[in-house]
Enzyme design. Structure first.
Site, PDB file in Angstrom:
ATOM      1  N   HIS A  84      50.600 104.650 -61.332  1.00  0.00           N
ATOM      2  CA  HIS A  84      51.929 104.053 -61.497  1.00  0.00           C
ATOM      3  C   HIS A  84      52.700 104.628 -62.683  1.00  0.00           C
ATOM      4  O   HIS A  84      53.679 104.045 -63.122  1.00  0.00           O
ATOM      5  CB  HIS A  84      51.804 102.527 -61.625  1.00  0.00           C
ATOM      6  CG  HIS A  84      51.283 101.865 -60.377  1.00  0.00           C
ATOM      7  ND1 HIS A  84      50.809 100.578 -60.337  1.00  0.00           N
ATOM      8  CD2 HIS A  84      51.170 102.343 -59.101  1.00  0.00           C
ATOM      9  CE1 HIS A  84      50.417 100.287 -59.097  1.00  0.00           C
ATOM     10  NE2 HIS A  84      50.613 101.338 -58.339  1.00  0.00           N
TER      11      HIS A  84
ATOM     12  N   CYS B  17      64.065 112.401 -66.606  1.00  0.00           N
ATOM     13  CA  CYS B  17      65.516 112.531 -66.539  1.00  0.00           C
ATOM     14  C   CYS B  17      66.001 112.220 -65.123  1.00  0.00           C
ATOM     15  O   CYS B  17      65.453 112.736 -64.147  1.00  0.00           O
ATOM     16  CB  CYS B  17      65.924 113.945 -66.941  1.00  0.00           C
ATOM     17  SG  CYS B  17      67.711 114.160 -66.830  1.00  0.00           S
TER      18      CYS B  17
ATOM     19  N   CYS C 102      71.811 119.289 -69.245  1.00  0.00           N
ATOM     20  CA  CYS C 102      71.734 118.135 -68.336  1.00  0.00           C
ATOM     21  C   CYS C 102      72.385 116.878 -68.940  1.00  0.00           C
ATOM     22  O   CYS C 102      73.358 116.347 -68.431  1.00  0.00           O
ATOM     23  CB  CYS C 102      70.267 117.925 -67.986  1.00  0.00           C
ATOM     24  SG  CYS C 102      69.970 116.443 -67.130  1.00  0.00           S
TER      25      CYS C 102
ATOM     26  N   GLY D 251      39.413  94.526 -63.101  1.00  0.00           N
ATOM     27  CA  GLY D 251      40.643  93.893 -63.578  1.00  0.00           C
ATOM     28  C   GLY D 251      41.854  94.122 -62.716  1.00  0.00           C
ATOM     29  O   GLY D 251      42.960  94.240 -63.242  1.00  0.00           O
TER      30      GLY D 251
ATOM     31  N   SER E 167      43.948  92.613 -59.218  1.00  0.00           N
ATOM     32  CA  SER E 167      44.026  91.527 -58.233  1.00  0.00           C
ATOM     33  C   SER E 167      43.838  92.064 -56.820  1.00  0.00           C
ATOM     34  O   SER E 167      43.634  91.294 -55.891  1.00  0.00           O
ATOM     35  CB  SER E 167      45.368  90.805 -58.358  1.00  0.00           C
ATOM     36  OG  SER E 167      46.416  91.737 -58.265  1.00  0.00           O
TER      37      SER E 167
ATOM     38  N   ASN F  57      35.620  91.082 -62.636  1.00  0.00           N
ATOM     39  CA  ASN F  57      36.855  90.309 -62.712  1.00  0.00           C
ATOM     40  C   ASN F  57      36.462  88.844 -62.928  1.00  0.00           C
ATOM     41  O   ASN F  57      35.547  88.363 -62.270  1.00  0.00           O
ATOM     42  CB  ASN F  57      37.620  90.455 -61.370  1.00  0.00           C
ATOM     43  CG  ASN F  57      39.066  90.003 -61.465  1.00  0.00           C
ATOM     44  OD1 ASN F  57      39.357  88.951 -62.017  1.00  0.00           O
ATOM     45  ND2 ASN F  57      39.965  90.798 -60.921  1.00  0.00           N
TER      46      ASN F  57
ATOM     47  N   GLU G  61      38.016  86.404 -61.930  1.00  0.00           N
ATOM     48  CA  GLU G  61      38.446  85.646 -60.747  1.00  0.00           C
ATOM     49  C   GLU G  61      38.019  86.391 -59.494  1.00  0.00           C
ATOM     50  O   GLU G  61      37.894  87.614 -59.514  1.00  0.00           O
ATOM     51  CB  GLU G  61      39.988  85.544 -60.696  1.00  0.00           C
ATOM     52  CG  GLU G  61      40.660  85.098 -61.972  1.00  0.00           C
ATOM     53  CD  GLU G  61      40.640  83.596 -62.133  1.00  0.00           C
ATOM     54  OE1 GLU G  61      40.472  82.902 -61.109  1.00  0.00           O
ATOM     55  OE2 GLU G  61      40.757  83.143 -63.276  1.00  0.00           O
TER      56      GLU G  61
END
Ligand code: OAD
Length: 264
Positions: free
Chosen positions: A142, A150, A175, A212, A214, A238, A240
């Site tokens: 990500h 830019c 630019c 870690g 979900s 985890n 959960e």
């Protein structure tokens, strides 16, 4: 029984299962290729709020409202203020024992296999903490909050300014267009080729550690399936249960920074 606290177990107490720990130690000691899929939870103990936990809001807004191309087109100043806030907070934080343990395991695997890439971390996190801990074989699905891109020429550069100028513009003449965080926003595609590389890493792994996350954000969550198809042993860490838990060989209810240093 230790101590004289009348049997009260503090909420934070973590009581490792010896047999399980030893089993994981042996598996990791034998592995040649380990893939890690990490999410926000691995940075929780560094003080970084998770997305779906409490503390994930900024000025009452959810990340999904700000981390989109539409939000940036509508109000780039607001979006940059959000990222400036996150960068300021992150600049005060350090890798925790979970990040550090994984970097240490990578070194051990290099020694064992005499080459890099024995351990590859595929992370959904943009906080840069795996890199700060010394991990090199890293696929940041990500993006990274410490890079800017830019909107005109597309050039990507590292930028560690804290605070960052609002609004920042490209300095690569001629630019001079607006810069944006080099982050994959909601509704955007992953950087070209990175998911294919992550699939290759997952499919080649002897062990995949899923730490870690979900497990609800695609395509990252599907990487567990590629690892499974390639014959990997799947271990989730985890506190959960997640939608991935049932398909794991081991789903361990624990915090990453408590468990990883014990098994590595
Ligand atoms: P989430 O916030 O959805 O999930 C964090 C997970 O970490 C949860 O399952 C927690 O139970 C777990 N967790 C919390 N503390 C932990 C600890 N100390 N040790 C181990 N696990 C812990 O975060 P992600 O799954 O990373 O995408 O979210 C995936 C993506 O959704 C993010 O990369 C982001 C977001 O939308 C983009 O921004 C594109």
């Amino acid at each position: 029984m230790q101590g004289d606290t009348e049997g009260a177990v503090p909420e934070q107490a973590f009581i490792p299962d010896r047999v399980l720990i030893e089993d994981l130690q042996v598996r990791l000691a034998r592995a040649r290729k380990v893939a890690v899929l990490s999410g926000a939870g691995i940075s929780a103990e560094s003080g970084v709020p998770t997305f779906r936990g409490s503390g994930g809001l900024w000025q009452g807004r959810r990340a999904e409202e700000l981390a989109t191309p539409e939000a940036f087109n509508r109000d780039p100043k607001l979006v940059w203020e959000f990222y400036d806030y996150r960068r300021r907070a992150l600049s005060e934080l350090s890798p925790n024992p979970a990040h550090i343990a994984l970097a240490g395991l990578a070194e051990k695997l290099i020694d064992r296999d005499a080459k890099e890439g024995g351990l590859t971390i595929i992370t959904q996190n943009v906080d840069g903490l795996h890199r700060s801990a010394g991990s090199k074989a890293l696929l940041e699905l990500h993006g990274n909050i410490w890079r800017v891109r830019c909107t005109g020429c597309g050039a990507v550069t590292e930028n560690r300014d804290v605070p960052i100028e609002i609004l920042p513009y490209c300095r690569l003449s001629p630019c001079k267009e607006l810069l944006r965080p080099d982050i994959v926003w909601f509704g955007e595609m992953l950087p070209e080729g990175i998911f294919e590389e992550a699939c290759r890493v997952a499919a080649a792994a002897d062990i995949m550690l899923i730490i870690g996350t979900s497990g609800v954000v695609q395509p990252a969550a599907s990487l567990a399936g590629y690892a499974r198809a390639g014959g990997a042993y799947l271990i989730e860490i985890n506190p959960e249960k997640t939608p991935l838990s049932e398909s794991m060989d081991q789903s361990i209810t624990a915090k990453a920074a408590q468990l990883l240093p014990l098994i590595i």
